[in-house]
Design an enzyme around this catalytic site. Sequence first.
Site, PDB file in Angstrom:
ATOM      1  N   CYS A  40      37.922  36.393  34.966  1.00 34.76           N
ATOM      2  CA  CYS A  40      38.277  37.597  35.719  1.00 34.76           C
ATOM      3  C   CYS A  40      39.283  37.215  36.811  1.00 34.76           C
ATOM      4  O   CYS A  40      39.591  36.035  37.002  1.00 34.76           O
ATOM      5  CB  CYS A  40      37.025  38.224  36.336  1.00 34.76           C
ATOM      6  SG  CYS A  40      36.266  37.233  37.643  1.00 34.76           S
ATOM      7  N   CYS A  43      37.929  34.766  39.228  1.00 34.47           N
ATOM      8  CA  CYS A  43      37.896  33.423  38.633  1.00 34.47           C
ATOM      9  C   CYS A  43      39.269  32.760  38.741  1.00 34.47           C
ATOM     10  O   CYS A  43      39.377  31.563  39.028  1.00 34.47           O
ATOM     11  CB  CYS A  43      37.480  33.491  37.163  1.00 34.47           C
ATOM     12  SG  CYS A  43      35.841  34.182  36.877  1.00 34.47           S
ATOM     13  N   ARG A  47      40.373  29.459  40.670  1.00 35.50           N
ATOM     14  CA  ARG A  47      41.137  28.411  39.992  1.00 35.50           C
ATOM     15  C   ARG A  47      42.298  27.957  40.870  1.00 35.50           C
ATOM     16  O   ARG A  47      42.591  26.764  40.959  1.00 35.50           O
ATOM     17  CB  ARG A  47      41.644  28.959  38.652  1.00 35.50           C
ATOM     18  CG  ARG A  47      42.185  27.924  37.720  1.00 35.50           C
ATOM     19  CD  ARG A  47      42.514  28.530  36.381  1.00 35.50           C
ATOM     20  NE  ARG A  47      41.305  28.832  35.640  1.00 35.50           N
ATOM     21  CZ  ARG A  47      41.295  29.338  34.407  1.00 35.50           C
ATOM     22  NH1 ARG A  47      42.433  29.596  33.779  1.00 35.50           N
ATOM     23  NH2 ARG A  47      40.159  29.586  33.796  1.00 35.50           N
ATOM     24  N   CYS A 104      37.080  44.536  40.986  1.00 30.20           N
ATOM     25  CA  CYS A 104      38.278  43.708  41.160  1.00 30.20           C
ATOM     26  C   CYS A 104      39.413  44.287  40.315  1.00 30.20           C
ATOM     27  O   CYS A 104      39.182  45.047  39.385  1.00 30.20           O
ATOM     28  CB  CYS A 104      37.991  42.255  40.779  1.00 30.20           C
ATOM     29  SG  CYS A 104      37.416  42.013  39.095  1.00 30.20           S
ATOM     30  N   CYS A 130      35.079  41.210  36.451  1.00 30.93           N
ATOM     31  CA  CYS A 130      34.342  40.495  37.490  1.00 30.93           C
ATOM     32  C   CYS A 130      32.835  40.717  37.406  1.00 30.93           C
ATOM     33  O   CYS A 130      32.060  39.841  37.772  1.00 30.93           O
ATOM     34  CB  CYS A 130      34.835  40.905  38.879  1.00 30.93           C
ATOM     35  SG  CYS A 130      36.511  40.342  39.229  1.00 30.93           S
TER      36      CYS A 130
END
Length: 169
Positions: A40, A43, A47, A104, A130
């Site tokens: 998502c 995420c 990252r 999100c 999300c």
Amino acid sequence: MQSLISFAHSRLSWGILALSALALESAALYFQHIMKLDPCVMCIYQRVAVFGLLAAGLIGLVAPANRLVRTIGALLWGISAAWGLKLALELVDMQNNPNPFSTCSFLPEFPTWLQLHEWLPSVFMPTGMCSDIPWQFAGVTMGEWMIVAFAVYLLAWAAFIVPVLKKSA
């Protein structure tokens, strides 16, 4: 304290930071491309925070005896770990308390000069939601594991910040 200062001024300490972040990035790409788990937008932001940790480790590796280089690396380390922890906490909150008014976005909101999702979509393009929980290990979600990971990075930073900023002996 002197041994901690020596370790903070060594390539080994910065290499551990860089390698651990690289391991997390590799795991994320494994989950995405091998296990086919869609990341998502939160995420993807996490990252980027892990890439910040990787960059901090690489900066420190360049010249660990140089105080300015260590300081720049430590600043990036602290900012990345704190931002990543904030994002992981927000993601877990979204997953545990779903709300149709608090979702999100579908695309990351990177600055116009840093459109990572367009430059490298296989790494930075979100394809998941999300609120989804696609993976758990030992009853702990990926978002919750990332809270642990970023908290460990932040605790390590707190333990190392004074030794990192000390002058070399």
